[in-house]
Design an enzyme around this catalytic site. Structure first.
Site, PDB file in Angstrom:
ATOM      1  N   LYS A  20      38.278  42.338  36.761  1.00 44.71           N
ATOM      2  CA  LYS A  20      37.211  41.340  36.834  1.00 44.71           C
ATOM      3  C   LYS A  20      36.132  41.626  35.790  1.00 44.71           C
ATOM      4  O   LYS A  20      35.662  40.726  35.095  1.00 44.71           O
ATOM      5  CB  LYS A  20      36.605  41.330  38.254  1.00 44.71           C
ATOM      6  N   GLN A  32      33.882  44.004  46.791  1.00 41.47           N
ATOM      7  CA  GLN A  32      35.340  44.089  46.855  1.00 41.47           C
ATOM      8  C   GLN A  32      35.797  44.559  48.234  1.00 41.47           C
ATOM      9  O   GLN A  32      35.275  45.531  48.779  1.00 41.47           O
ATOM     10  CB  GLN A  32      35.852  45.046  45.760  1.00 41.47           C
ATOM     11  N   ASP A  39      32.723  34.552  45.588  1.00 45.13           N
ATOM     12  CA  ASP A  39      34.023  34.745  46.243  1.00 45.13           C
ATOM     13  C   ASP A  39      34.308  33.623  47.253  1.00 45.13           C
ATOM     14  O   ASP A  39      35.433  33.493  47.733  1.00 45.13           O
ATOM     15  CB  ASP A  39      34.028  36.077  47.012  1.00 45.13           C
TER      16      ASP A  39
HETATM   17  N1  GUN Z   1      40.194  41.900  48.155  1.00 40.00           N
HETATM   18  C1  GUN Z   1      41.344  41.236  47.929  1.00 40.00           C
HETATM   19  N2  GUN Z   1      41.099  40.060  47.322  1.00 40.00           N
HETATM   20  C2  GUN Z   1      39.772  39.972  47.169  1.00 40.00           C
HETATM   21  C3  GUN Z   1      38.913  38.997  46.586  1.00 40.00           C
HETATM   22  O1  GUN Z   1      39.330  37.928  46.104  1.00 40.00           O
HETATM   23  N3  GUN Z   1      37.581  39.292  46.605  1.00 40.00           N
HETATM   24  C4  GUN Z   1      37.095  40.441  47.135  1.00 40.00           C
HETATM   25  N4  GUN Z   1      35.789  40.624  47.124  1.00 40.00           N
HETATM   26  N5  GUN Z   1      37.866  41.358  47.685  1.00 40.00           N
HETATM   27  C5  GUN Z   1      39.198  41.127  47.678  1.00 40.00           C
END
Ligand code: GUN
Length: 293
Positions: free
Chosen positions: A52, A96, A119
Protein backbone atom coordinates in the site's frame (compact mmCIF):
# COMPACT_ATOMS: atom_id res chain seq x y z
CA UNK A 1 -10.96 -18.83 -20.69
CA UNK A 2 -9.59 -15.33 -20.20
CA UNK A 3 -7.46 -14.24 -17.27
CA UNK A 4 -8.65 -11.20 -15.37
CA UNK A 5 -5.27 -9.55 -14.99
CA UNK A 6 -5.50 -7.47 -11.83
CA UNK A 7 -1.85 -6.58 -11.95
CA UNK A 8 -2.06 -5.05 -15.39
CA UNK A 9 -5.38 -3.32 -14.73
CA UNK A 10 -4.16 -1.91 -11.43
CA UNK A 11 -1.08 -0.53 -13.21
CA UNK A 12 -3.32 1.16 -15.78
CA UNK A 13 -5.40 2.73 -13.01
CA UNK A 14 -2.25 3.79 -11.15
CA UNK A 15 -1.06 5.57 -14.30
CA UNK A 16 -4.41 7.37 -14.47
CA UNK A 17 -4.08 8.35 -10.80
CA UNK A 18 -0.50 9.57 -11.34
CA UNK A 19 -1.73 11.89 -14.11
CA UNK A 20 -4.36 13.30 -11.75
CA UNK A 21 -1.76 13.79 -9.01
CA UNK A 22 0.58 15.66 -11.33
CA UNK A 23 -2.27 17.97 -12.31
CA UNK A 24 -3.03 18.51 -8.62
CA UNK A 25 0.63 19.38 -8.01
CA UNK A 26 0.78 21.73 -11.01
CA UNK A 27 -2.22 23.59 -9.65
CA UNK A 28 -0.59 23.83 -6.22
CA UNK A 29 -3.43 21.94 -4.55
CA UNK A 30 -3.26 19.45 -1.71
CA UNK A 31 -1.62 16.13 -2.54
CA UNK A 32 -3.56 13.07 -1.28
CA UNK A 33 -2.08 11.62 1.92
CA UNK A 34 -2.76 8.08 3.16
CA UNK A 35 -1.63 6.86 6.57
CA UNK A 36 -1.43 3.20 7.53
CA UNK A 37 -1.25 1.80 11.05
CA UNK A 38 0.45 -1.56 11.39
CA UNK A 39 0.47 -3.37 14.73
CA UNK A 40 2.73 -6.33 15.40
CA UNK A 41 4.69 -8.37 12.89
CA UNK A 42 2.18 -10.55 11.05
CA UNK A 43 4.12 -11.29 7.83
CA UNK A 44 1.06 -11.12 5.55
CA UNK A 45 -0.02 -7.79 7.05
CA UNK A 46 3.51 -6.43 6.67
CA UNK A 47 3.50 -7.40 3.03
CA UNK A 48 0.07 -5.82 2.37
CA UNK A 49 0.98 -2.58 4.12
CA UNK A 50 4.31 -2.39 2.30
CA UNK A 51 2.45 -2.76 -0.97
CA UNK A 52 0.00 0.00 0.00
CA UNK A 53 2.81 2.42 0.92
CA UNK A 54 4.79 1.57 -2.24
CA UNK A 55 1.69 2.14 -4.36
CA UNK A 56 1.22 5.59 -2.80
CA UNK A 57 4.76 6.47 -3.85
CA UNK A 58 4.15 5.17 -7.38
CA UNK A 59 1.22 7.52 -7.95
CA UNK A 60 2.73 10.51 -6.12
CA UNK A 61 0.60 10.41 -2.95
CA UNK A 62 2.04 11.24 0.44
CA UNK A 63 2.08 8.29 2.81
CA UNK A 64 2.79 7.74 6.48
CA UNK A 65 3.39 4.37 8.10
CA UNK A 66 2.82 4.13 11.84
CA UNK A 67 4.25 0.90 13.28
CA UNK A 68 3.82 -0.31 16.82
CA UNK A 69 4.66 -3.53 18.65
CA UNK A 70 2.00 -6.18 19.27
CA UNK A 71 1.92 -5.34 22.99
CA UNK A 72 0.46 -1.86 22.40
CA UNK A 73 -2.62 -1.27 24.55
CA UNK A 74 -6.02 -0.60 23.06
CA UNK A 75 -5.96 2.84 24.70
CA UNK A 76 -2.67 3.69 23.00
CA UNK A 77 -4.01 2.59 19.63
CA UNK A 78 -7.18 4.63 20.14
CA UNK A 79 -4.98 7.67 20.86
CA UNK A 80 -3.13 7.16 17.57
CA UNK A 81 -6.47 7.00 15.79
CA UNK A 82 -7.70 10.17 17.50
CA UNK A 83 -4.49 11.89 16.36
CA UNK A 84 -5.04 10.82 12.76
CA UNK A 85 -8.69 11.91 12.90
CA UNK A 86 -7.50 15.38 13.97
CA UNK A 87 -4.56 15.66 11.59
CA UNK A 88 -5.83 17.75 8.69
CA UNK A 89 -2.89 16.78 6.50
CA UNK A 90 -4.00 13.11 6.51
CA UNK A 91 -6.91 12.62 4.10
CA UNK A 92 -7.52 8.97 4.89
CA UNK A 93 -6.07 6.17 6.97
CA UNK A 94 -6.32 2.48 7.60
CA UNK A 95 -5.62 0.22 10.55
CA UNK A 96 -4.40 -3.06 9.10
CA UNK A 97 -6.33 -6.09 10.33
CA UNK A 98 -6.10 -8.51 12.04
CA UNK A 99 -5.15 -6.86 15.32
CA UNK A 100 -3.63 -8.65 18.33
CA UNK A 101 -6.24 -10.61 20.31
CA UNK A 102 -6.28 -8.19 23.29
CA UNK A 103 -7.49 -5.34 21.06
CA UNK A 104 -11.16 -5.09 20.17
CA UNK A 105 -11.33 -4.58 16.39
CA UNK A 106 -14.90 -3.27 16.53
CA UNK A 107 -13.94 -0.54 18.97
CA UNK A 108 -10.99 0.42 16.78
CA UNK A 109 -13.12 0.58 13.61
CA UNK A 110 -15.75 2.68 15.37
CA UNK A 111 -13.05 5.16 16.49
CA UNK A 112 -12.09 6.02 12.90
CA UNK A 113 -13.69 9.20 11.56
CA UNK A 114 -15.99 7.96 8.75
CA UNK A 115 -14.72 10.84 6.57
CA UNK A 116 -11.22 9.35 6.74
CA UNK A 117 -12.27 5.68 6.66
CA UNK A 118 -10.86 4.88 3.22
CA UNK A 119 -11.17 1.14 4.01
CA UNK A 120 -14.94 1.63 4.18
CA UNK A 121 -15.18 -0.49 7.35
CA UNK A 122 -16.99 1.99 9.62
CA UNK A 123 -20.72 1.21 10.04
CA UNK A 124 -21.54 4.69 8.72
CA UNK A 125 -19.85 3.88 5.41
CA UNK A 126 -21.20 0.33 5.41
CA UNK A 127 -24.74 1.60 6.00
CA UNK A 128 -24.45 4.25 3.29
CA UNK A 129 -23.13 1.64 0.87
CA UNK A 130 -26.05 -0.66 1.70
CA UNK A 131 -28.50 2.15 0.97
CA UNK A 132 -26.77 3.13 -2.28
CA UNK A 133 -25.63 6.50 -0.88
CA UNK A 134 -22.17 7.94 -1.65
CA UNK A 135 -19.70 6.14 0.62
CA UNK A 136 -16.19 4.76 0.69
CA UNK A 137 -16.59 1.22 -0.60
CA UNK A 138 -14.48 -1.44 1.11
CA UNK A 139 -11.33 -1.89 -0.94
CA UNK A 140 -11.62 -5.53 -2.01
CA UNK A 141 -15.27 -5.45 -3.13
CA UNK A 142 -14.61 -2.06 -4.80
CA UNK A 143 -11.66 -3.60 -6.64
CA UNK A 144 -13.78 -6.52 -7.85
CA UNK A 145 -16.56 -4.21 -9.05
CA UNK A 146 -13.97 -2.08 -10.88
CA UNK A 147 -12.48 -5.17 -12.49
CA UNK A 148 -15.86 -6.47 -13.70
CA UNK A 149 -16.63 -2.99 -15.05
CA UNK A 150 -13.33 -2.45 -16.86
CA UNK A 151 -13.42 -5.92 -18.44
CA UNK A 152 -17.00 -5.24 -19.60
CA UNK A 153 -18.43 -8.30 -17.85
CA UNK A 154 -22.23 -8.12 -17.82
CA UNK A 155 -23.69 -8.70 -14.36
CA UNK A 156 -27.32 -7.68 -14.84
CA UNK A 157 -29.72 -10.56 -14.27
CA UNK A 158 -26.87 -12.99 -13.56
CA UNK A 159 -26.90 -15.59 -10.79
CA UNK A 160 -24.05 -14.83 -8.42
CA UNK A 161 -22.84 -16.94 -5.51
CA UNK A 162 -20.60 -15.24 -2.95
CA UNK A 163 -18.87 -17.83 -0.77
CA UNK A 164 -17.91 -16.36 2.62
CA UNK A 165 -19.74 -13.75 4.70
CA UNK A 166 -16.95 -11.65 6.24
CA UNK A 167 -17.63 -8.01 7.06
CA UNK A 168 -14.86 -6.83 4.77
CA UNK A 169 -15.44 -8.96 1.66
CA UNK A 170 -18.34 -11.43 1.39
CA UNK A 171 -21.14 -9.43 2.97
CA UNK A 172 -20.39 -6.08 1.25
CA UNK A 173 -19.78 -7.92 -2.04
CA UNK A 174 -23.23 -9.50 -1.86
CA UNK A 175 -24.77 -6.07 -1.27
CA UNK A 176 -22.89 -4.36 -4.10
CA UNK A 177 -23.74 -7.02 -6.67
CA UNK A 178 -27.42 -6.93 -5.82
CA UNK A 179 -27.64 -3.11 -6.03
CA UNK A 180 -29.39 -1.34 -8.88
CA UNK A 181 -26.18 -0.11 -10.50
CA UNK A 182 -24.04 -0.50 -13.62
CA UNK A 183 -22.16 -3.36 -11.97
CA UNK A 184 -24.98 -4.97 -10.02
CA UNK A 185 -28.50 -6.23 -10.64
CA UNK A 186 -27.38 -9.79 -9.88
CA UNK A 187 -29.48 -12.36 -8.09
CA UNK A 188 -27.12 -13.01 -5.20
CA UNK A 189 -26.75 -16.03 -2.93
CA UNK A 190 -24.48 -15.49 0.07
CA UNK A 191 -23.12 -18.91 1.03
CA UNK A 192 -21.20 -19.68 4.24
CA UNK A 193 -20.07 -22.47 6.53
CA UNK A 194 -23.65 -23.51 7.36
CA UNK A 195 -24.82 -23.59 3.74
CA UNK A 196 -26.16 -27.03 2.81
CA UNK A 197 -25.13 -28.56 -0.51
CA UNK A 198 -22.93 -25.68 -1.63
CA UNK A 199 -22.32 -27.32 -5.01
CA UNK A 200 -26.03 -27.10 -5.86
CA UNK A 201 -25.68 -23.33 -5.54
CA UNK A 202 -22.31 -22.88 -7.22
CA UNK A 203 -23.29 -25.13 -10.16
CA UNK A 204 -26.12 -22.69 -10.88
CA UNK A 205 -23.87 -19.61 -10.67
CA UNK A 206 -22.87 -17.38 -13.59
CA UNK A 207 -20.46 -15.57 -11.26
CA UNK A 208 -18.68 -17.06 -8.24
CA UNK A 209 -16.84 -14.90 -5.70
CA UNK A 210 -14.70 -17.12 -3.45
CA UNK A 211 -13.79 -15.41 -0.17
CA UNK A 212 -13.50 -18.08 2.51
CA UNK A 213 -9.77 -18.34 3.15
CA UNK A 214 -9.49 -22.08 2.44
CA UNK A 215 -6.90 -23.00 -0.20
CA UNK A 216 -8.35 -24.65 -3.32
CA UNK A 217 -11.84 -24.89 -1.81
CA UNK A 218 -13.76 -24.34 -5.07
CA UNK A 219 -13.04 -27.19 -7.48
CA UNK A 220 -13.89 -27.84 -11.12
CA UNK A 221 -16.87 -30.11 -10.41
CA UNK A 222 -18.53 -27.28 -8.43
CA UNK A 223 -18.51 -24.87 -11.37
CA UNK A 224 -20.81 -24.42 -14.38
CA UNK A 225 -19.20 -24.14 -17.81
CA UNK A 226 -18.67 -20.50 -18.77
CA UNK A 227 -18.82 -19.12 -15.21
CA UNK A 228 -16.90 -16.00 -14.18
CA UNK A 229 -14.62 -16.83 -11.24
CA UNK A 230 -13.30 -14.22 -8.81
CA UNK A 231 -10.81 -15.63 -6.31
CA UNK A 232 -10.30 -13.44 -3.25
CA UNK A 233 -8.18 -15.95 -1.31
CA UNK A 234 -4.52 -15.22 -0.61
CA UNK A 235 -3.42 -18.30 1.35
CA UNK A 236 0.18 -19.10 2.20
CA UNK A 237 0.94 -22.81 1.84
CA UNK A 238 4.30 -24.34 2.75
CA UNK A 239 6.50 -24.99 -0.25
CA UNK A 240 10.12 -25.96 0.32
CA UNK A 241 10.89 -25.52 -3.36
CA UNK A 242 10.40 -21.75 -2.96
CA UNK A 243 13.12 -19.53 -1.53
CA UNK A 244 10.71 -17.93 0.95
CA UNK A 245 9.36 -21.37 1.99
CA UNK A 246 5.75 -20.85 0.89
CA UNK A 247 3.62 -20.08 -2.13
CA UNK A 248 0.39 -18.12 -2.46
CA UNK A 249 -2.74 -19.98 -3.50
CA UNK A 250 -6.31 -18.84 -3.84
CA UNK A 251 -9.59 -20.27 -2.58
CA UNK A 252 -10.13 -21.68 -6.07
CA UNK A 253 -8.39 -24.78 -7.40
CA UNK A 254 -7.17 -22.96 -10.50
CA UNK A 255 -6.13 -26.01 -12.53
CA UNK A 256 -9.53 -27.73 -12.40
CA UNK A 257 -11.67 -24.54 -12.48
CA UNK A 258 -9.91 -22.43 -15.15
CA UNK A 259 -10.76 -24.71 -18.13
CA UNK A 260 -14.49 -24.46 -17.30
CA UNK A 261 -14.55 -20.70 -16.73
CA UNK A 262 -15.08 -17.82 -19.16
CA UNK A 263 -13.05 -15.41 -16.99
CA UNK A 264 -10.93 -16.15 -13.93
CA UNK A 265 -8.64 -14.14 -11.63
CA UNK A 266 -5.21 -15.61 -10.92
CA UNK A 267 -3.61 -15.68 -7.46
CA UNK A 268 -1.38 -13.78 -7.10
CA UNK A 269 -2.03 -10.97 -9.60
CA UNK A 270 -5.84 -10.91 -9.57
CA UNK A 271 -7.92 -9.36 -6.83
CA UNK A 272 -4.94 -8.40 -4.57
CA UNK A 273 -3.57 -5.54 -6.71
CA UNK A 274 -7.12 -4.30 -7.33
CA UNK A 275 -7.64 -4.00 -3.56
CA UNK A 276 -4.60 -1.75 -3.23
CA UNK A 277 -5.58 0.48 -6.13
CA UNK A 278 -9.11 0.83 -4.71
CA UNK A 279 -7.64 2.16 -1.50
CA UNK A 280 -5.76 4.75 -3.56
CA UNK A 281 -8.97 5.72 -5.38
CA UNK A 282 -10.75 6.17 -2.04
CA UNK A 283 -7.86 8.29 -0.74
CA UNK A 284 -7.94 10.56 -3.79
CA UNK A 285 -11.64 10.99 -3.25
CA UNK A 286 -11.14 11.74 0.45
CA UNK A 287 -8.73 14.48 -0.56
CA UNK A 288 -10.74 15.97 -3.43
CA UNK A 289 -14.35 15.91 -2.36
CA UNK A 290 -16.17 15.85 0.87
CA UNK A 291 -18.90 13.28 0.39
CA UNK A 292 -20.53 14.40 3.63
CA UNK A 293 -21.20 17.94 2.43
N1 GUN B 1 -6.81 -7.13 6.34
C1 GUN B 1 -7.15 -7.85 5.25
N2 GUN B 1 -7.66 -7.05 4.30
C2 GUN B 1 -7.65 -5.80 4.79
C3 GUN B 1 -8.04 -4.54 4.27
O1 GUN B 1 -8.54 -4.39 3.14
N3 GUN B 1 -7.86 -3.47 5.10
C4 GUN B 1 -7.33 -3.60 6.35
N4 GUN B 1 -7.21 -2.51 7.08
N5 GUN B 1 -6.97 -4.76 6.86
C5 GUN B 1 -7.11 -5.85 6.07
Amino acid sequence: MQLLDGKQLSNTIKEELAVQVSQIKEQGEKVPHLAAVLIGDNPASESYVRSKVRSCEQVGFESTLIRRKADITEEELLEIIAGLNDNSDVDGFIVQLPLPKHINEDRVTLAIDPKKDVDGFHPVNFGKMAQGLPAYLPATPFGIVTMLDRYGIETSGKECVVVGRSNIVGTPMSILLSRKAKVGNCTVTLAHSRTRNLSAHTLNADIIIAAIGIPGFITGEMVKKGAVIIDVGINRVDDDSKKRGYRLVGDVDFDSVAPKSSFITPVPGGVGPMTVVSLLMNTLRACRENQYE
